[in-house]
Design an enzyme around this catalytic site. Structure first.
Site, PDB file in Angstrom:
ATOM      1  N   SER A   1      11.684  10.537   5.342  1.00 59.65           N
ATOM      2  CA  SER A   1       9.770  11.309   5.476  1.00 59.65           C
ATOM      3  C   SER A   1       9.758  11.165   7.032  1.00 59.65           C
ATOM      4  O   SER A   1       9.477  10.239   7.401  1.00 59.65           O
ATOM      5  CB  SER A   1       9.390   9.720   4.728  1.00 59.65           C
ATOM      6  OG  SER A   1       9.103   9.726   3.143  1.00 59.65           O
TER       7      SER A   1
ATOM      8  N   LYS B   1       4.854  15.493   1.555  1.00 60.29           N
ATOM      9  CA  LYS B   1       5.693  13.860   1.480  1.00 60.29           C
ATOM     10  C   LYS B   1       4.308  13.269   2.050  1.00 60.29           C
ATOM     11  O   LYS B   1       4.002  11.946   1.512  1.00 60.29           O
ATOM     12  CB  LYS B   1       6.982  14.444   2.170  1.00 60.29           C
ATOM     13  CG  LYS B   1       7.144  12.108   2.195  1.00 60.29           C
ATOM     14  CD  LYS B   1       7.076  11.797   1.195  1.00 60.29           C
ATOM     15  CE  LYS B   1       7.221   9.729   0.973  1.00 60.29           C
ATOM     16  NZ  LYS B   1       7.671   9.370   0.246  1.00 60.29           N
TER      17      LYS B   1
ATOM     18  N   LYS C   1       4.242   3.505   8.535  1.00 64.69           N
ATOM     19  CA  LYS C   1       4.800   5.244   9.329  1.00 64.69           C
ATOM     20  C   LYS C   1       4.060   5.963   8.230  1.00 64.69           C
ATOM     21  O   LYS C   1       3.812   7.282   9.490  1.00 64.69           O
ATOM     22  CB  LYS C   1       6.343   4.700   8.868  1.00 64.69           C
ATOM     23  CG  LYS C   1       7.192   6.175  10.030  1.00 64.69           C
ATOM     24  CD  LYS C   1       7.585   6.941   9.080  1.00 64.69           C
ATOM     25  CE  LYS C   1       8.504   6.583   7.764  1.00 64.69           C
ATOM     26  NZ  LYS C   1       9.161   7.768   6.633  1.00 64.69           N
TER      27      LYS C   1
HETATM   28  P1  NAD Z   1      17.011   2.266   5.433  1.00 62.88           P
HETATM   29  O1  NAD Z   1      16.262   1.352   6.400  1.00 62.88           O
HETATM   30  O2  NAD Z   1      17.842   1.322   4.425  1.00 62.88           O
HETATM   31  O3  NAD Z   1      17.890   3.019   6.255  1.00 62.88           O
HETATM   32  C1  NAD Z   1      17.734   3.757   6.877  1.00 62.88           C
HETATM   33  C2  NAD Z   1      19.679   3.949   6.994  1.00 62.88           C
HETATM   34  O4  NAD Z   1      19.895   4.475   8.254  1.00 62.88           O
HETATM   35  C3  NAD Z   1      19.929   2.944   7.594  1.00 62.88           C
HETATM   36  O5  NAD Z   1      21.247   1.593   7.385  1.00 62.88           O
HETATM   37  C4  NAD Z   1      20.012   2.811   8.749  1.00 62.88           C
HETATM   38  O6  NAD Z   1      21.612   1.741  10.249  1.00 62.88           O
HETATM   39  C5  NAD Z   1      20.287   4.046   9.457  1.00 62.88           C
HETATM   40  N1  NAD Z   1      20.253   4.667  10.792  1.00 62.88           N
HETATM   41  C6  NAD Z   1      18.997   4.361  11.139  1.00 62.88           C
HETATM   42  N2  NAD Z   1      19.283   5.023  12.570  1.00 62.88           N
HETATM   43  C7  NAD Z   1      20.649   6.166  12.640  1.00 62.88           C
HETATM   44  C8  NAD Z   1      21.472   7.093  13.682  1.00 62.88           C
HETATM   45  N3  NAD Z   1      20.195   7.112  15.015  1.00 62.88           N
HETATM   46  N4  NAD Z   1      22.537   6.755  13.351  1.00 62.88           N
HETATM   47  C9  NAD Z   1      23.068   6.900  12.128  1.00 62.88           C
HETATM   48  N5  NAD Z   1      22.078   5.762  11.150  1.00 62.88           N
HETATM   49  C10 NAD Z   1      21.047   5.009  11.526  1.00 62.88           C
HETATM   50  O7  NAD Z   1      15.108   3.481   4.717  1.00 62.88           O
HETATM   51  P2  NAD Z   1      15.660   3.024   3.523  1.00 62.88           P
HETATM   52  O8  NAD Z   1      14.026   2.730   2.950  1.00 62.88           O
HETATM   53  O9  NAD Z   1      16.672   4.147   3.377  1.00 62.88           O
HETATM   54  O10 NAD Z   1      14.573   5.159   3.872  1.00 62.88           O
HETATM   55  C11 NAD Z   1      14.606   6.047   4.130  1.00 62.88           C
HETATM   56  C12 NAD Z   1      14.110   7.342   4.181  1.00 62.88           C
HETATM   57  O11 NAD Z   1      13.776   7.273   3.165  1.00 62.88           O
HETATM   58  C13 NAD Z   1      12.161   7.117   5.449  1.00 62.88           C
HETATM   59  O12 NAD Z   1      12.331   8.015   5.661  1.00 62.88           O
HETATM   60  C14 NAD Z   1      11.662   6.006   4.092  1.00 62.88           C
HETATM   61  O13 NAD Z   1       9.996   6.816   4.518  1.00 62.88           O
HETATM   62  C15 NAD Z   1      12.217   6.825   2.763  1.00 62.88           C
HETATM   63  N6  NAD Z   1      12.204   7.041   1.987  1.00 62.88           N
HETATM   64  C16 NAD Z   1      11.935   5.445   1.725  1.00 62.88           C
HETATM   65  C17 NAD Z   1      12.356   4.884   0.463  1.00 62.88           C
HETATM   66  C18 NAD Z   1      12.372   3.829   0.050  1.00 62.88           C
HETATM   67  O14 NAD Z   1      11.322   3.022  -1.310  1.00 62.88           O
HETATM   68  N7  NAD Z   1      12.804   2.920   0.637  1.00 62.88           N
HETATM   69  C19 NAD Z   1      10.965   5.962  -0.797  1.00 62.88           C
HETATM   70  C20 NAD Z   1      10.983   7.446  -0.412  1.00 62.88           C
HETATM   71  C21 NAD Z   1      11.347   7.805   0.737  1.00 62.88           C
END
Ligand code: NAD
Length: 300
Positions: free
Chosen positions: A96, A171, A239
């Site tokens: 997102s 979104k 965010k």
């Molecule tokens: P998270 O922080 O758990 O996972 C993100 C991953 O990306 C981490 O493991 C991190 O190490 C990795 N990362 C960061 N920068 C990187 C890079 N440059 N190269 C490689 N890996 C990298 O986050 P999440 O909860 O999985 O959320 C991910 C996205 O999904 C976000 O944009 C969030 O807003 C969206 N989202 C999350 C949820 C939720 O319930 N957690 C629900 C809907 C949408």
């Protein structure tokens, strides 16, 4: 089958990538953190040292990263996707992030003959694990048709909203509705609790009428049971509301209640709640009421 890439294996990305492996795809994965990578390796994924190596081995590259700068880095840093990807490949960003930046990323990739879809999701960790996510897609219809079979392994309600960036706009709209409903549920339950009324019964009664919502059902229960961990973190919702407010400013759309709710998230974060579930928004309302749900009148 074609090689598939997946970058970003956090709370959401890890189970989503797992579904693609279970579907029989050879998955090339990368994350800057080691633990989830090792877990997916155990399921058969091929671990890559950087995003460039993922792209070199893949015809389709999925991203599931926290924020706009993370996506920019994974795509355009010297060891990023753009330096390894072949013309004719497709990038699918499921993070997102900013709709405006998304359009710029898609234009930049198009110069290299690479198509992009934005495909952010709703449904949280439960939806990611159960492959029941709602997926809001932006991009060309013919690219969407090509990628849809992969998305169907991760979600159920998959809708092409429009062109590049329109999935992200959708979104942002989703996150406004979720935040403001969290705020309304918080006010209602704190008022009922301070009045000395049984909040569990109030929630149960409201679930049968016009005030019914998924937020009242799931997050209302979390507020009553004080179950604020784990979940969708306050920092991620902050965010998303920043993205909404930024878009509102650029388009000349006032979002007064989005702005107010963002202030409540700031108050929760200031008290150390930045990594709690976003239902902890109720704590800001409780503070102003000098009363916590389930506590004595005047308690907090
Ligand atoms: P998270 O922080 O758990 O996972 C993100 C991953 O990306 C981490 O493991 C991190 O190490 C990795 N990362 C960061 N920068 C990187 C890079 N440059 N190269 C490689 N890996 C990298 O986050 P999440 O909860 O999985 O959320 C991910 C996205 O999904 C976000 O944009 C969030 O807003 C969206 N989202 C999350 C949820 C939720 O319930 N957690 C629900 C809907 C949408």
């Amino acid at each position: 089958m074609a090689g598939i890439g997946f970058i970003g294996l956090g709370i959401m990305g890890k189970p989503m990538a797992g579904h693609l492996i279970k579907a029989g795809h050879t998955l090339y994965v990368h994350d800057v953190v080691r633990a989830p990578v090792a877990e997916l390796q155990g399921q058969g994924a091929v671990v890559c040292k950087d995003s460039k190596e993922v792209a070199q081995n893949s015809e389709v590259v999925f991203l599931m990263l926290p924020d706009t700068p993370d996506v920019e880095q994974a795509l355009f840093a010297p060891d990023g996707v753009a330096s390894g990807i072949r013309a004719g490949s497709i990038v699918v960003d499921m993070s997102s992030i900013s709709p405006i930046a998304t359009r710029a990323f898609a234009e930049k990739l198009a110069l290299a003959g690479v198509e992009m879809l934005d495909a952010p999701v709703s449904g949280g960790q439960v939806g990611a694990e159960g492959a029941t996510l709602s997926i809001m897609v932006g991009g060309k219809p013919e690219v969407f048709e090509q990628i849809k079979p992969y998305l169907e392994k991760m979600g159920k309600n998959i809708v092409l909203i429009g062109g590049n960036g329109d999935g992200q706009v959708c979104k942002v709209a989703n996150q406004i509705v979720v935040a403001l409903t969290l705020e309304a549920v918080s006010e209602a339950l704190v008022l009922a609790s301070k009045a000395g009324t049984d909040v569990a019964k109030v929630r149960e009664a409201l679930l049968g009428g016009f005030a019914q919502s998924k937020i009242l059902e799931v997050h209302g229960e979390r507020m009553i049971k004080r179950a604020f961990q784990p979940g969708f973190r306050v920092r991620l919702h902050q965010k998303d509301l920043n993205l909404a407010l930024q878009a509102g400013r650029e388009l000349g759309v006032s979002l007064p209640n989005t702005a107010g709710t963002q202030q409540l998230f700031t108050a929760v974060a200031a008290e150390g709640g930045i990594d709690l579930d976003h239902s902890s928004l109720v704590k800001a309302i409780e503070k102003m009421a000098n009363h916590a749900i389930g506590g004595e009148k005047g308690d907090r």
